[in-house]
Write a protein that holds these residues in place. Sequence first.
Motif, PDB file in Angstrom:
ATOM      1  N   GLY A 183      33.573  24.002  92.152  1.00 32.48           N
ATOM      2  CA  GLY A 183      33.306  22.608  91.817  1.00 32.48           C
ATOM      3  C   GLY A 183      32.580  22.464  90.491  1.00 32.48           C
ATOM      4  O   GLY A 183      32.892  21.570  89.693  1.00 32.48           O
ATOM      5  N   LEU A 184      31.630  23.359  90.232  1.00 38.53           N
ATOM      6  CA  LEU A 184      30.887  23.320  88.970  1.00 38.53           C
ATOM      7  C   LEU A 184      31.782  23.702  87.782  1.00 38.53           C
ATOM      8  O   LEU A 184      31.668  23.123  86.700  1.00 38.53           O
ATOM      9  N   ILE A 185      32.670  24.664  87.999  1.00 35.08           N
ATOM     10  CA  ILE A 185      33.608  25.037  86.934  1.00 35.08           C
ATOM     11  C   ILE A 185      34.526  23.860  86.614  1.00 35.08           C
ATOM     12  O   ILE A 185      34.751  23.514  85.459  1.00 35.08           O
ATOM     13  N   ALA A 186      35.043  23.228  87.658  1.00 28.72           N
ATOM     14  CA  ALA A 186      35.956  22.102  87.470  1.00 28.72           C
ATOM     15  C   ALA A 186      35.263  20.934  86.763  1.00 28.72           C
ATOM     16  O   ALA A 186      35.899  20.207  85.994  1.00 28.72           O
ATOM     17  N   SER A 187      33.963  20.765  87.028  1.00 27.67           N
ATOM     18  CA  SER A 187      33.229  19.640  86.428  1.00 27.67           C
ATOM     19  C   SER A 187      33.113  19.766  84.910  1.00 27.67           C
ATOM     20  O   SER A 187      32.833  18.785  84.223  1.00 27.67           O
ATOM     21  N   THR A 188      33.333  20.974  84.379  1.00 23.43           N
ATOM     22  CA  THR A 188      33.260  21.169  82.926  1.00 23.43           C
ATOM     23  C   THR A 188      34.568  20.785  82.229  1.00 23.43           C
ATOM     24  O   THR A 188      34.641  20.802  80.996  1.00 23.43           O
TER      25      THR A 188
ATOM     26  N   GLU B 115      40.609  24.017  83.100  1.00 26.28           N
ATOM     27  CA  GLU B 115      41.727  24.088  84.019  1.00 26.28           C
ATOM     28  C   GLU B 115      41.684  25.385  84.824  1.00 26.28           C
ATOM     29  O   GLU B 115      41.104  26.377  84.413  1.00 26.28           O
ATOM     30  N   ASN B 116      42.306  25.330  86.017  1.00 27.77           N
ATOM     31  CA  ASN B 116      42.405  26.496  86.895  1.00 27.77           C
ATOM     32  C   ASN B 116      41.022  27.083  87.207  1.00 27.77           C
ATOM     33  O   ASN B 116      40.746  28.255  86.919  1.00 27.77           O
ATOM     34  N   ALA B 117      40.160  26.250  87.774  1.00 27.53           N
ATOM     35  CA  ALA B 117      38.796  26.682  88.093  1.00 27.53           C
ATOM     36  C   ALA B 117      38.789  27.872  89.046  1.00 27.53           C
ATOM     37  O   ALA B 117      38.004  28.809  88.883  1.00 27.53           O
ATOM     38  N   PHE B 118      39.694  27.848  90.036  1.00 30.02           N
ATOM     39  CA  PHE B 118      39.748  28.950  90.992  1.00 30.02           C
ATOM     40  C   PHE B 118      40.130  30.250  90.298  1.00 30.02           C
ATOM     41  O   PHE B 118      39.554  31.311  90.573  1.00 30.02           O
TER      42      PHE B 118
ATOM     43  N   PHE C 200      37.231  31.685  88.415  1.00 27.24           N
ATOM     44  CA  PHE C 200      36.283  32.320  89.331  1.00 27.24           C
ATOM     45  C   PHE C 200      36.760  33.717  89.733  1.00 27.24           C
ATOM     46  O   PHE C 200      35.985  34.672  89.720  1.00 27.24           O
ATOM     47  N   ILE C 201      38.043  33.824  90.092  1.00 27.82           N
ATOM     48  CA  ILE C 201      38.596  35.129  90.490  1.00 27.82           C
ATOM     49  C   ILE C 201      38.457  36.134  89.348  1.00 27.82           C
ATOM     50  O   ILE C 201      38.076  37.296  89.561  1.00 27.82           O
ATOM     51  N   GLN C 202      38.744  35.705  88.129  1.00 27.55           N
ATOM     52  CA  GLN C 202      38.635  36.598  86.970  1.00 27.55           C
ATOM     53  C   GLN C 202      37.186  36.997  86.688  1.00 27.55           C
ATOM     54  O   GLN C 202      36.935  38.037  86.071  1.00 27.55           O
TER      55      GLN C 202
ATOM     56  N   ALA D 294      35.382  33.390  78.994  1.00 26.13           N
ATOM     57  CA  ALA D 294      34.772  32.490  79.979  1.00 26.13           C
ATOM     58  C   ALA D 294      34.451  33.228  81.285  1.00 26.13           C
ATOM     59  O   ALA D 294      33.353  33.049  81.845  1.00 26.13           O
ATOM     60  N   PRO D 295      35.348  34.076  81.819  1.00 29.43           N
ATOM     61  CA  PRO D 295      35.007  34.808  83.043  1.00 29.43           C
ATOM     62  C   PRO D 295      33.777  35.699  82.885  1.00 29.43           C
ATOM     63  O   PRO D 295      32.966  35.810  83.806  1.00 29.43           O
ATOM     64  N   MET D 296      33.606  36.329  81.703  1.00 31.71           N
ATOM     65  CA  MET D 296      32.459  37.212  81.503  1.00 31.71           C
ATOM     66  C   MET D 296      31.150  36.415  81.507  1.00 31.71           C
ATOM     67  O   MET D 296      30.178  36.810  82.164  1.00 31.71           O
TER      68      MET D 296
END
Length: 473
Positions: free
Chosen positions: A175-180, A183-186, A189-191, A409-411
């Motif tokens: 949810g926090l990733i999506a709020s920024t 795209e493809n917040a999930f 997160f996985i990465q 971004a994942p790092m």
Amino acid sequence: MMINDPQWYSVLPPIIAIILAIKTKQVIPSLFAGIWIGATLLSDFNPLLGLASGFDTVINVFSDAGDTRVLIFTLLIGALITTIEKSGGVSGFVAYLENRKWVHTGFRAQILAWMTGIVIFIESNITLLVAGSVSRPLFDRYKISREKLAYLIDATSAPVCVMVPLNAWTAVIIGLIASTGMENAFGIFIQSIPYNLYAFTAIILAIIVIWKNINLGPMVAAETRTLSGKISWHDNQDIQVKDKNISNAEINTDEASAIFMVIPILTMTLAMPTFLYLTGDGDIMKGNGSTAIFWSICAALFVCWCMLLFKKKSNISNLMGFFMEGAGSLLPIAIILLLALALGDVAKLLGTGPYVAELAGANVPHIFLAPLVFLISGFIAFSVGSSWGTFAIMIPIALSIATTLDLSAPMLLGAALSGGVFGDHASPISDTTVVASMAAGTDHIEHVRTQLPYALIAGLLSIIGFILLGIIQ
């Protein structure tokens, strides 16, 4: 009121609360002292107005439904644990493991605690409570300190939960990733999971500590004390007496049975994703974590009561007695959580998190940005006692840095998540640390003192790892 332009003094309330907690070993007055100081700063430096405002801040915690559910959940889990212990469920499970020679040594008892934290990943507090309830009698029996138990379950709860994409932690993070606006917040997160260095390091370090029997700093004294037969520094009763009390169920039963522990815990564990699914309108990732936890505990307690009544092992009067005893035993923990939540609200109004992030984020070489994000997240989590609160502050900042400077971004997300868990582990005002202490049956400040050397080692290794990643990227 909220301070729009945070100043240096915004860090004083959490820092003073932490120093006082460590110095006096009295968490409750230390937390309120931090609240009072913060409220005074928000009241134009008037200590009398600050005192009144401080009490209002504590009361206002109950205006948040999620916070209120967490506080009630704390009392309910106390009732559940006491009922399971009185029913003979814990002693029955311990006997089951020992009779089949699954756990017949101190080494295997520690492996059990570690494995429980790995396997039960639905929610960190549930992980802590299950692992603590199952392992505590075994640790007492084989004379391994409860401080060691608290460390092992703490090192495998949040670190596992923050990496598994099927729980309330993931719902909050996505949810926090999506709020920024990314795209493809999930997918992000996985990465980020391979970059969650502190989580991996803490879990691996814990199993190495078990394998090599590594005791550092205050843990040496705790292990020596336990080998001499004393459960804690403040308890004159020996371990054998305590173990006997745990095994002797007060419910009239011919033989302790593991079923009275296994069925309620399975109910609680399976109910968690179910209620996340229901509260998320069919999307488990959008579920309400606090609501799911609350109803999972209620479901487990209901099933436990039904089993005992159906098998005529108890009656309503006895069960209510167990309920009140268990809830009362965790009332001090609930008060600590209440004050910790209030202190977090004060820190938010003062702008503690943004101030620290802005101060440390200026003019830093790219190679050190991931370590810096980790350190800032760690400091904020240590100061406010909340990894989730830290995520809310740092995830948007970390992803904004990544987008602006064209970095991974994942790092940077992994660095923010790692730092939040690290600071939460090291903080004496963290709810996770409090619950770990309670689940292991050990003194809260002693858990903080004995765990800190291991957390610092894992943190240092994580910093080195992020520096290396910065060089490679």
